[in-house]
Enzyme design. Structure first.
Site, PDB file in Angstrom:
ATOM      1  N   HIS A  99     -31.724 -19.862 -20.045  1.00  0.00           N
ATOM      2  CA  HIS A  99     -32.919 -19.012 -19.942  1.00  0.00           C
ATOM      3  C   HIS A  99     -32.986 -18.216 -18.651  1.00  0.00           C
ATOM      4  CE1 HIS A  99     -35.364 -19.866 -23.593  1.00  0.00           C
ATOM      5  NE2 HIS A  99     -34.392 -20.757 -23.708  1.00  0.00           N
ATOM      6  N   ASP A 125     -33.883 -14.892 -22.816  1.00  0.00           N
ATOM      7  CA  ASP A 125     -35.133 -15.561 -23.186  1.00  0.00           C
ATOM      8  C   ASP A 125     -35.141 -15.889 -24.672  1.00  0.00           C
ATOM      9  OD1 ASP A 125     -36.057 -13.325 -24.658  1.00  0.00           O
ATOM     10  OD2 ASP A 125     -37.200 -12.539 -22.975  1.00  0.00           O
TER      11      ASP A 125
END
Length: 173
Positions: A154, A158
């Site tokens: 991440h 995302d």
């Protein structure tokens, strides 16, 4: 597995080709983090996790997006065979930009794979199983179901970007 002439194409080889094609439209999943910089890779080099008696090794199919199914199948077979025989060279395991781990042949339906650093993501592929699926008007159908799990770093990707990649891969499949 499918055959083209005499060439057997494994599920893993098919995934290598289809994932490579999908990655071409999702560059952040074909990237890595170096220090604080995201490196978008031009080449799509798919690592294929191979289970050995004493661990795991990840040989790499270089430029998988530019190869056909039969060529990838032959390469995956060669890399896997040489991996199990302990005959891979350093170049065989370097330069991966994305990894696939397929535990389907072991009967594992679903699992979470650990990202092969410094890559942005890894795809875990489970076994295809027949499952009872509700149909129209209260009917039940028996359909093959394959579960995939994407693990993503991440710091690079995302959840929405990862979800679009999986959705596109699902469409291609």
């Amino acid at each position: 597995a499918k055959r083209t002439g005499e060439e057997k194409i494994s599920a893993t080889a098919m995934f290598v080709k289809l994932v490579a094609s999908t990655l071409a439209r999702h560059p952040y999943l074909n990237s890595s983090l170096k220090n604080d910089e995201i490196l978008l890779h031009r080449d799509i080099n798919i690592g294929v996790a191979v289970a050995l008696e004493n661990g795991l090794i990840v040989p790499v199919v270089k430029n998988a997006d530019k190869k056909g199914f039969a060529e990838i199948a032959a390469e995956v077979n060669d890399l896997s065979t040489r991996a199990r025989a302990g005959k891979l060279i350093n170049a065989d395991v370097k330069g991966g930009t994305f990894t696939i781990s397929n535990l389907g042949p072991f009967g594992i339906e679903q699992f979470d794979a650990i990202i092969n650093a410094p890559e942005a993501a890894i795809l875990a592929v489970g076994a295809t199983q027949l499952e009872a699926i509700p149909g129209e008007n209260g009917t039940i159908r028996s359909l093959p179901v394959l579960r995939m799990t994407l693990s993503a770093d991440h710091r690079i990707v995302d959840g929405a970007v990862a979800a679009r990649f999986i959705a596109d891969l699902k469409t291609i499949l």
